[in-house]
Design a protein around this motif. Structure first.
Motif, PDB file in Angstrom:
ATOM      1  N   GLU A 166       0.855  -1.188   0.000  1.00  0.00           N
ATOM      2  CA  GLU A 166       0.000   0.000   0.000  1.00  0.00           C
ATOM      3  C   GLU A 166       0.891   1.237   0.000  1.00  0.00           C
ATOM      4  O   GLU A 166       1.956   1.250   0.613  1.00  0.00           O
ATOM      5  N   SER A 167       0.461   2.309  -0.677  1.00  0.00           N
ATOM      6  CA  SER A 167       1.353   3.460  -0.838  1.00  0.00           C
ATOM      7  C   SER A 167       1.592   4.193   0.502  1.00  0.00           C
ATOM      8  O   SER A 167       2.678   4.711   0.747  1.00  0.00           O
ATOM      9  N   ASN A 168       0.586   4.181   1.436  1.00  0.00           N
ATOM     10  CA  ASN A 168       0.830   4.877   2.714  1.00  0.00           C
ATOM     11  C   ASN A 168       1.849   4.140   3.567  1.00  0.00           C
ATOM     12  O   ASN A 168       2.641   4.728   4.276  1.00  0.00           O
ATOM     13  N   GLU A 169       1.818   2.773   3.414  1.00  0.00           N
ATOM     14  CA  GLU A 169       2.798   1.943   4.125  1.00  0.00           C
ATOM     15  C   GLU A 169       4.201   2.292   3.635  1.00  0.00           C
ATOM     16  O   GLU A 169       5.139   2.440   4.407  1.00  0.00           O
ATOM     17  N   LEU A 170       4.325   2.455   2.304  1.00  0.00           N
ATOM     18  CA  LEU A 170       5.617   2.775   1.689  1.00  0.00           C
ATOM     19  C   LEU A 170       6.093   4.156   2.129  1.00  0.00           C
ATOM     20  O   LEU A 170       7.267   4.339   2.470  1.00  0.00           O
ATOM     21  N   GLU A 171       5.138   5.100   2.158  1.00  0.00           N
ATOM     22  CA  GLU A 171       5.508   6.459   2.542  1.00  0.00           C
ATOM     23  C   GLU A 171       6.063   6.490   3.960  1.00  0.00           C
ATOM     24  O   GLU A 171       7.046   7.168   4.251  1.00  0.00           O
ATOM     25  N   GLY A 172       5.443   5.702   4.851  1.00  0.00           N
ATOM     26  CA  GLY A 172       5.925   5.604   6.229  1.00  0.00           C
ATOM     27  C   GLY A 172       7.364   5.140   6.279  1.00  0.00           C
ATOM     28  O   GLY A 172       8.208   5.684   7.023  1.00  0.00           O
ATOM     29  N   LEU A 173       7.653   4.095   5.470  1.00  0.00           N
ATOM     30  CA  LEU A 173       9.009   3.562   5.422  1.00  0.00           C
ATOM     31  C   LEU A 173      10.004   4.611   4.935  1.00  0.00           C
ATOM     32  O   LEU A 173      11.098   4.746   5.473  1.00  0.00           O
ATOM     33  N   VAL A 174       9.600   5.359   3.903  1.00  0.00           N
ATOM     34  CA  VAL A 174      10.482   6.388   3.336  1.00  0.00           C
ATOM     35  C   VAL A 174      10.776   7.464   4.399  1.00  0.00           C
ATOM     36  O   VAL A 174      11.933   7.858   4.602  1.00  0.00           O
ATOM     37  N   ASP A 175       9.713   7.916   5.101  1.00  0.00           N
ATOM     38  CA  ASP A 175       9.911   8.942   6.139  1.00  0.00           C
ATOM     39  C   ASP A 175      10.889   8.465   7.199  1.00  0.00           C
ATOM     40  O   ASP A 175      11.780   9.203   7.640  1.00  0.00           O
ATOM     41  N   GLN A 230      17.863   0.572   0.306  1.00  0.00           N
ATOM     42  CA  GLN A 230      17.490   0.342   1.710  1.00  0.00           C
ATOM     43  C   GLN A 230      16.041  -0.119   1.824  1.00  0.00           C
ATOM     44  O   GLN A 230      15.731  -1.018   2.587  1.00  0.00           O
ATOM     45  N   ILE A 231      15.164   0.528   1.061  1.00  0.00           N
ATOM     46  CA  ILE A 231      13.745   0.190   1.146  1.00  0.00           C
ATOM     47  C   ILE A 231      13.488  -1.213   0.580  1.00  0.00           C
ATOM     48  O   ILE A 231      12.742  -2.010   1.153  1.00  0.00           O
ATOM     49  N   MET A 232      14.161  -1.520  -0.518  1.00  0.00           N
ATOM     50  CA  MET A 232      14.015  -2.855  -1.103  1.00  0.00           C
ATOM     51  C   MET A 232      14.449  -3.912  -0.097  1.00  0.00           C
ATOM     52  O   MET A 232      13.825  -4.959   0.040  1.00  0.00           O
ATOM     53  N   LYS A 233      15.523  -3.584   0.606  1.00  0.00           N
ATOM     54  CA  LYS A 233      16.046  -4.508   1.605  1.00  0.00           C
ATOM     55  C   LYS A 233      15.000  -4.709   2.712  1.00  0.00           C
ATOM     56  O   LYS A 233      14.695  -5.836   3.100  1.00  0.00           O
ATOM     57  N   ALA A 234      14.427  -3.592   3.127  1.00  0.00           N
ATOM     58  CA  ALA A 234      13.450  -3.659   4.214  1.00  0.00           C
ATOM     59  C   ALA A 234      12.175  -4.375   3.785  1.00  0.00           C
ATOM     60  O   ALA A 234      11.478  -4.952   4.622  1.00  0.00           O
ATOM     61  N   THR A 235      11.852  -4.350   2.505  1.00  0.00           N
ATOM     62  CA  THR A 235      10.586  -4.947   2.054  1.00  0.00           C
ATOM     63  C   THR A 235      10.791  -6.247   1.294  1.00  0.00           C
ATOM     64  O   THR A 235       9.870  -6.728   0.641  1.00  0.00           O
ATOM     65  N   ASN A 236      11.992  -6.777   1.367  1.00  0.00           N
ATOM     66  CA  ASN A 236      12.291  -7.984   0.589  1.00  0.00           C
ATOM     67  C   ASN A 236      11.949  -7.805  -0.885  1.00  0.00           C
ATOM     68  O   ASN A 236      11.410  -8.707  -1.538  1.00  0.00           O
ATOM     69  N   GLY A 237      12.197  -6.614  -1.394  1.00  0.00           N
ATOM     70  CA  GLY A 237      12.015  -6.376  -2.833  1.00  0.00           C
ATOM     71  C   GLY A 237      10.574  -6.178  -3.251  1.00  0.00           C
ATOM     72  O   GLY A 237      10.272  -6.150  -4.446  1.00  0.00           O
ATOM     73  N   GLN A 238       9.653  -6.059  -2.276  1.00  0.00           N
ATOM     74  CA  GLN A 238       8.257  -5.960  -2.672  1.00  0.00           C
ATOM     75  C   GLN A 238       7.830  -4.541  -3.020  1.00  0.00           C
ATOM     76  O   GLN A 238       6.735  -4.332  -3.547  1.00  0.00           O
TER      77      GLN A 238
END
Lengths: 480, 482
Positions: free
Chosen positions: A417-426, A457-465
């Protein structure tokens, strides 16, 4: 095209014509019933005809003529009546001490080859001829002049060849390479040769000269032999052209001659002197009758031709915006049919083609049907799968079949979900303030580097998802 | 005894092939040393062939049309496992691994091969003096040549070493020796008889053909060797030889042209001797008496044949003989490099006439000379084809002498190539046009030696040449020739 084009000094232009010998994949030799197969023990695949024994006579292989005409028509040549001729010269591996070839009336004349970037190279002629035997020089470094003795194997004698002679229309090394690649693709498409340079079933000689930019003259050329790969051809042409430029610059001029490309040494050396070999005393071969294809024969050849690579690329180009390299690769691999059907089924054309180019570089993609490929591409374009996930799913589909939705859920891929991704980016920005400053205030290179860092970093945190494009958009939005 | 009566007797069991062979071999033993018709007498091969025929007859199996008939093969015909030399040192000792198509057909027909006959080296010559293994002598007068290049085959038949022989004819090499030896010799239409296994001299001119003591035997032999062969691309398809069927058809109403330029008429080539021309005229009269419509006719380009031939034939020969390079078979004279070995081998292996023609031909094909020589010769050839085609619109056959003179003494012409070449002036046109021609004996010259008269016909009218020759032969036997 390769981004790196070796170039001559600015004021010089390269002029290249290529002579390509193609072995035709007929079952038997050109003039006798011996198998067209010469990897067997020396001098086992021979008969009175291909050994040129006294009293023997040639009989033309009709299949070879068909293949030669097919190639002629595929190169857009006029194909008409032709006669065989004798080219007379002494050489131990030439069983009759003349080569039966075509001279003033070749099978095919005046065609052209369209390269993958649209450039056009004229074809002067494509003629039928027989191959010679193979000589191996023993001792003295394997060169004829120093050898202690020589062994001749006539298994290859009489193998059918077509020599395709281009006009001197080639101006860059990349075009020379593209010409050879294109010719190979055509040969494979029309199934007349296996066209393997490394194995000698396609042999390239390059006629190289240079001239001042702006000049239309054709200066003295040298013919380079012993080129055994496309890469080697590029090196040979580059070396030879520079040699000519150096000669002209020092007030000298090259001599017209045949030169031997030494791949290991990276240089060309003078070959057989042409002084006494120029007069081949050609005359019509009295042992064979003229070849006189009817208009109906030529029409039948035309009808038998498949859609050629250039036309296949053009069809894809009409539907997409990808570059010529992608089109070439897909067509060369024969994946254009699959691509067209997937696009027809509604998949994004550029995405289909780039996925095929990048991720289906295999010999067997039979598990990949057009509807399944279209379904996968739709999942990717709709954001259901990230690029990385799509790539993995595609790999599974090629490997073992199955539909993309099942494979994706089996692998636990669900688009984030895009809000989940935004949280990770922040969170990531907060954890890495220095990198964030470098991203927002660095130059282009720096910015690019840091975008790579955050994405990784984000790919690592999300296992590439995570979806790489979504990350880029978020980073850009937050940085502006 | 004729070949056809031998074949009939052998097939019926009245005589054995072995006894027929013995009789002929006895004559060979008697005179071969003097004549030298053969490069090789293949007695062993002949005996096994004769025994096989006799066994077939004894078993009641069918036998071929030449069952038990001794036959001599020119030594430029490939014979499997049997030395084939072309009377050249360069091929001495070479044993072909295959049979010429004609050889296979003859073997299948039941012929018995008595030997390989001498020839001018690579069939280049008109007297058999150019053989590397010594000349053949004319059995009718051993001080004279038998003609050439198939002199050995003609002599073998004339000496009755064999009732039949095969020769090859590139410019007259069957017909001229037939005339000199008083027998029948015929050159078929180009493509009527397979050239596969004929060691090439001039590929566009060469044809195998029959020698026999009479026209009927020659026709029977022709019918065995002619017909399509897929191994020869220039072989005529859908062609069924039927020479024997033509033998008794006569010449009633046939239109016969006497070629002025080759028969001593206005504008004729020079050097045709008076006795030969007299016999030719008598032959023409005999045909008229038998009902033919005879007329003189002009074929202007016929006189150009000799010049064109001595360009075309050597040009082809220069290429055909390139393969004798010492690399694969035959003679090799060692030398330090390949090129030097080629030269040393060819220098030692070829005789003077062969070298002369290789040089002529090489020159004629060379850049800068091609158009003036080879190109022009091809144009003459085209012109001759056109001229003969237009003559044959009004005539069925043409008549000329076979050779300008009767058999000449040894050495008379061998020192001057040009006087030797003129021998072929009447026979060469049909090689250049590809048309058939036959030489049939018709009386004798002032020296008592036989004169041959030549019958020419258009392409594929091979049967017609035998038809007319049969009438001439009957007239000659009836005393129509003086």
């Amino acid at each position: 095209m390769s981004p790196h084009e070796p170039t001559l000094p600015d004021e010089w232009e390269l002029v290249v014509g290529l002579e390509v010998h193609v072995e035709l994949a007929t079952r038997t030799k050109l003039f006798c019933g011996c198998a067209n197969e010469f990897s067997t023990d020396p001098n086992t695949n021979v008969c009175p005809v291909c050994l040129g024994l006294p009293g023997s006579l040639p009989v033309m292989n009709g299949k070879a003529v068909d293949y030669a005409m097919k190639l002629g028509r595929a190169l857009g040549c006029e194909v008409h009546g032709s006669v065989m001729a004798r080219k007379n010269y002494f050489y131990p591996d030439m069983a009759k001490d003349y080569q039966t070839t075509q001279y003033d009336k070749p099978t095919s004349m005046d065609g052209e080859l369209v390269l993958s970037d649209g450039a056009v190279v004229g074809i002067e002629r494509a003629h039928i001829e027989e191959d010679a035997g193979k000589t191996t020089h023993i001792g003295g470094g394997g060169r004829i002049n120093d050898a202690m003795f020589s062994l001749v194997d006539y298994n290859r004698a009489g193998v059918p060849l077509v020599e395709v002679v281009s006009r001197p229309d080639i101006r860059t090394i990349d075009h020379a390479k593209a010409y050879v690649n294109e010719l190979r693709d055509i040969l494979l498409a029309i199934e007349v040769s296996d066209a393997k340079m490394e194995e000698g079933s396609m042999r390239v000689d390059a006629n190289v000269s240079v001239r001042p930019v702006g000049s239309e003259e054709l200066r003295t050329r040298c013919e380079l032999k012993n080129i055994n790969s496309v890469r080697s051809m590029g090196r040979a042409i580059e070396y030879e052209a520079q040699r000519h430029v150096d000669l002209y610059n020092s007030g000298e001029a090259p001599r017209q001659e045949t030169r031997h490309w030494d791949e290991d040494g990276g240089r060309s050396t003078p070959g057989r002197s042409k002084e006494d070999a120029d007069d081949y005393r050609y005359f019509q071969e009295p042992d064979l009758v003229p070849l006189e294809p009817s208009a109906a024969d030529v029409a039948a050849i035309d009808a038998s031709l498949p859609v050629l690579p250039a036309a296949r690329r053009a069809r894809l180009a009409d539907l997409s915006g990808v570059g010529p390299d992608v089109l070439s690769t897909v067509v060369e691999r024969g994946q254009d049919g699959l691509a067209l059907d997937a696009i027809e089924a509604g998949a994004d054309a550029d995405k289909v083609l780039t996925r095929l180019q990048n991720d289906v570089a295999v010999d067997d993609w039979s598990n990949l049907t057009p509807p399944l490929l279209a379904a996968l591409i739709r999942m990717e374009t709709s954001g259901e799968l990230t690029a990385t996930q799509a790539k993995q799913v595609l790999s599974d589909m090629v490997e073992s079949g199955g539909d993309p939705a099942t494979i994706a859920s089996g692998r636990g891929f669900e688009a984030m979900e895009s809000n989940e991704l935004e949280g990770l980016v922040d969170q990531l920005i907060a954890d890495n303030p220095d990198e964030w400053i470098r991203f927002t205030s660095g130059d282009d290179g720096e910015q690019k580097k840091m975008q790579g860092f955050f994405t990784g970093q984000i790919m690592k945190a999300t296992n590439g998802q995570a979806d790489g494009r979504a990350i880029a958009q978020l980073l850009a939005a937050k940085g502006s | 005894m004729s070949a056809r009566s031998i074949a009939a007797d052998v097939a019926s069991g009245a005589r054995s092939a072995a006894s027929v062979l013995d009789e002929h071999l006895a004559r060979v033993r008697e005179r071969e040393e003097e004549i030298h018709a053969f490069n090789l007498v293949t007695e062993e091969k002949a005996r096994s062939q004769a025994d096989a025929v006799d066994a077939a007859v004894a078993a009641g199996d069918p036998v071929g049309p030449l069952a038990g008939v001794p036959l001599a093969l020119k030594d430029n015909m490939c014979t499997r496992g049997i030395p084939t030399t072309c009377s050249s040192k360069i091929l001495e000792g070479w044993r072909p691994p295959y049979d010429a198509t004609v050889v296979s057909r003859l073997a299948d027909a039941g012929a018995v091969f008595v030997g390989k006959t001498n020839l001018d080296e690579f069939a280049m010559g008109s007297s058999t003096e150019n053989s590397a293994f010594g000349p053949t002598r004319n059995p009718l007068d051993t001080g004279r040549v038998p003609g050439g290049s198939s002199g050995g085959s003609a002599a073998a038949v004339a000496a009755n070493f064999a009732p039949l022989a095969i020769g090859s004819d590139t410019g007259g090499s069957i017909r001229q020796p037939a005339a000199f030896c008083g027998i029948v010799g015929m050159k078929p239409t180009y493509g009527a008889v397979s050239r596969y296994g004929l060691i090439a001299f001039g590929s566009s001119l060469d044809q195998f053909g029959p020698f026999a003591t009479d026209v009927a035997d020659a026709a029977a032999l022709y019918d065995v060797i002619a017909g399509h062969d897929p191994l020869d691309s220039t072989s005529i398809t859908d062609f069924t030889p039927n020479a024997v069927d033509h033998l008794s058809r006569g010449v009633q109403g046939l239109r016969v042209g006497v070629v002025r330029e080759l028969s001593g008429g206005a504008g004729s080539v020079e050097g045709l001797s008076a006795d030969v021309l007299a016999r030719t005229n008598e032959a023409v009269e005999a045909l008229a008496a038998a009902g033919a419509i005879v007329e003189e006719v002009s074929v202007p380009s016929a006189t150009l044949g000799l010049s064109a031939y001595y360009i075309v034939a050597p040009a082809e020969a220069s290429s055909n003989l390139a393969r004798y390079d010492g690399v694969r078979y035959g003679l090799r004279v060692d030398a330090p490099t390949t090129g030097e070995m080629n030269t040393a081998t060819r220098t030692a292996g070829f005789g003077a006439e062969v070298k002369r023609r290789i040089m002529l031909g090489t020159y004629a094909l060379s850049a800068g000379y091609y158009d003036a020589f080879y190109g022009k010769a091809l144009k003459v050839r085209t012109m001759m084809l056109r001229d003969f085609a237009s003559v044959y619109e009004n005539f069925d056959v043409l008549i000329t002498p076979t050779a300008p003179t009767t058999a000449f003494p040894f050495g008379e012409r061998s020192s001057d190539p040009m006087t030797m070449y003129v021998n072929d002036v009447c026979t060469i046109p049909s090689n250049l046009t590809g048309h058939p021609g036959i030489s049939v004996p018709f009386g004798v010259g002032d020296d008592g030696l036989p004169v041959g008269v030549q019958v020419l016909a258009p392409a594929l009218a091979d049967g017609l040449t035998f038809q007319v020759a049969a009438v001439l032969e009957a007239a000659a036997n009836a005393g129509g020739a003086t």
